[in-house]
Motif scaffolding. Structure first.
Motif, short mmCIF file in Angstrom:
data_model
loop_
_atom_site.label_atom_id
_atom_site.label_comp_id
_atom_site.label_asym_id
_atom_site.label_seq_id
_atom_site.Cartn_x
_atom_site.Cartn_y
_atom_site.Cartn_z
N GLY A 117 48.54 43.52 40.23
CA GLY A 117 48.39 42.08 40.05
C GLY A 117 49.42 41.29 40.81
O GLY A 117 49.94 41.73 41.84
N ASN A 126 38.99 41.72 43.17
CA ASN A 126 38.07 41.53 42.05
C ASN A 126 36.60 41.51 42.41
O ASN A 126 35.75 41.51 41.51
CB ASN A 126 38.41 40.21 41.33
CG ASN A 126 39.86 40.12 40.97
OD1 ASN A 126 40.57 39.28 41.50
ND2 ASN A 126 40.34 41.01 40.12
N TYR A 128 41.27 40.83 35.04
CA TYR A 128 42.46 41.64 35.30
C TYR A 128 43.27 41.14 36.50
O TYR A 128 44.26 41.78 36.88
CB TYR A 128 42.05 43.09 35.58
CG TYR A 128 41.39 43.79 34.42
CD1 TYR A 128 42.12 44.20 33.31
CD2 TYR A 128 40.03 44.07 34.44
CE1 TYR A 128 41.52 44.85 32.25
CE2 TYR A 128 39.42 44.72 33.38
CZ TYR A 128 40.17 45.11 32.29
OH TYR A 128 39.57 45.76 31.23
N ALA A 129 42.89 40.02 37.09
CA ALA A 129 43.49 39.60 38.36
C ALA A 129 44.99 39.35 38.26
O ALA A 129 45.75 39.68 39.17
CB ALA A 129 42.78 38.36 38.89
N ALA A 130 45.45 38.77 37.17
CA ALA A 130 46.86 38.38 37.08
C ALA A 130 47.80 39.58 36.98
O ALA A 130 48.82 39.63 37.68
CB ALA A 130 47.08 37.45 35.88
N ASP A 131 47.44 40.55 36.15
CA ASP A 131 48.42 41.60 35.85
C ASP A 131 48.05 42.98 36.34
O ASP A 131 48.90 43.87 36.37
CB ASP A 131 48.66 41.66 34.33
CG ASP A 131 47.41 42.06 33.56
OD1 ASP A 131 46.30 41.94 34.11
OD2 ASP A 131 47.54 42.46 32.38
N ARG A 132 46.79 43.20 36.74
CA ARG A 132 46.38 44.57 37.04
C ARG A 132 45.74 44.74 38.41
O ARG A 132 45.94 45.78 39.06
CB ARG A 132 45.42 45.06 35.95
CG ARG A 132 45.06 46.51 36.02
CD ARG A 132 44.49 47.00 34.71
NE ARG A 132 45.50 46.96 33.66
CZ ARG A 132 46.31 47.98 33.37
NH1 ARG A 132 46.23 49.11 34.04
NH2 ARG A 132 47.19 47.88 32.40
N CYS A 133 44.96 43.76 38.85
CA CYS A 133 44.22 43.99 40.10
C CYS A 133 43.76 42.67 40.70
O CYS A 133 42.89 42.01 40.13
CB CYS A 133 43.02 44.90 39.85
SG CYS A 133 42.16 45.42 41.35
N VAL A 134 44.32 42.31 41.86
CA VAL A 134 43.93 41.06 42.52
C VAL A 134 42.69 41.22 43.39
O VAL A 134 42.16 40.25 43.93
CB VAL A 134 45.09 40.48 43.36
CG1 VAL A 134 46.25 40.08 42.47
CG2 VAL A 134 45.53 41.46 44.45
N ILE A 191 48.04 34.23 44.77
CA ILE A 191 47.06 35.32 44.73
C ILE A 191 46.55 35.65 46.13
O ILE A 191 46.26 36.81 46.43
CB ILE A 191 45.90 34.98 43.76
CG1 ILE A 191 45.09 36.25 43.46
CG2 ILE A 191 45.02 33.86 44.30
CD1 ILE A 191 44.14 36.10 42.30
#
Length: 264
Positions: free
Chosen positions: A96, A146, A138-144, A104
């Motif tokens: 993320g 998407n 999950y974009a903020a903390d795990r996976c940008v 981002i």
């Protein structure tokens, strides 16, 4: 069942040796392994265990997390681990935003640059980097990364076989453009994973997956789209669910096989 692969996280608490024994006794010959339990048991011991049992390791899950300090060394180690386990596919979860960041677009560019740095090492090891787009929550903390388009835009910068994309029904079912694009992706599909979307989502949302057939995902449409690519490889069932994890490993495996057979 010839394509079925049991993803180790589906029975998170099943000890590795017991899982391997259970798979073999159930006639399952494919497994997707996770780095953490492999490291706990020992890489060389894990490789020998699955090899001696006649199991094919379909993927190693997971690497990436490019926002973290030390990402380059960790990802190189993951590539070497995949090669040691004799799997050709390493699943990448991009990570993320860095703490305090709102950039981002910059994070996504960093993912593309990071993968480019890893490609020579992976190619030399015979390992395909499989970018996994995760649901936007999950974009903020795990996976940008998407969307299918975002993953493909990175993959297409590199030769087929070196970088591909993971089709995970749980993460892509919501996107009304994904099926058509998957169908046109050809050899870019590196691995196909099944999990259903069930509600209400639990706190933290990470463990909100259901077994195939238990939720609202149109699995048949995904099968048709993936088939159009020419992909004939393994189909993993990868479910993270706290209630499921409380069951004995063999019961989880039986339920997983039943869910898989119900929608294939």
């Amino acid at each position: 069942m010839s394509r079925f692969s049991f993803n180790q996280i589906t029975a998170k608490h099943w000890e590795l040796t017991d899982m391997v024994k259970g798979l073999v006794e159930s006639g399952v010959d494919k497994v997707a392994l996770w780095r953490e339990p492999v490291a706990e048991y020992g890489l060389e011991r894990s490789a020998a265990l699955v090899r001696d049992a006649g199991l094919e390791v379909t993927t190693l899950c997971r690497s990436g997390f490019f926002q973290a300090d030390g990402w380059l060394d960790d990802n190189r180690r993951a590539i070497d681990e995949a090669a040691a386990l004799n799997t050709k596919v390493l699943v990448l979860v991009s990570g993320g935003l860095k703490e305090g960041s709102k950039d981002i677009a910059g994070a996504r560019q960093h993912v593309a640059d990071a993968i480019a740095q890893l490609v020579p090492h992976a190619a030399a090891a015979g390992v395909t980097l499989a970018i996994e787009p995760l649901h936007p929550m999950y974009a903020a903390d795990r996976c940008v990364i998407n969307t299918w388009d975002q993953a493909m835009a990175i993959a297409e910068q590199h030769p087929v076989g070196q970088v591909g994309v993971t089709v995970d029904t749980y993460h892509l079912w919501w996107d009304d453009t994904a099926l058509e694009k998957i169908a046109a992706a050809g050899e870019r599909v590196a691995i196909y994973q099944l999990a259903d979307w069930i509600t209400p989502l639990p706190a933290g949302v990470l463990t909100g997956r259901g077994l195939p057939g238990d939720g609202c995902v149109d699995m048949r449409s995904f099968h048709e789209a993936v088939a159009k690519t020419g992909y004939t490889g393994p189909i993993e069932v990868e479910v993270m669910n706290e209630e499921l994890w409380q069951l004995p490993g063999r019961e989880i495996l039986a339920k997983t096989i039943a869910g898989y057979q119900s929608i294939i």
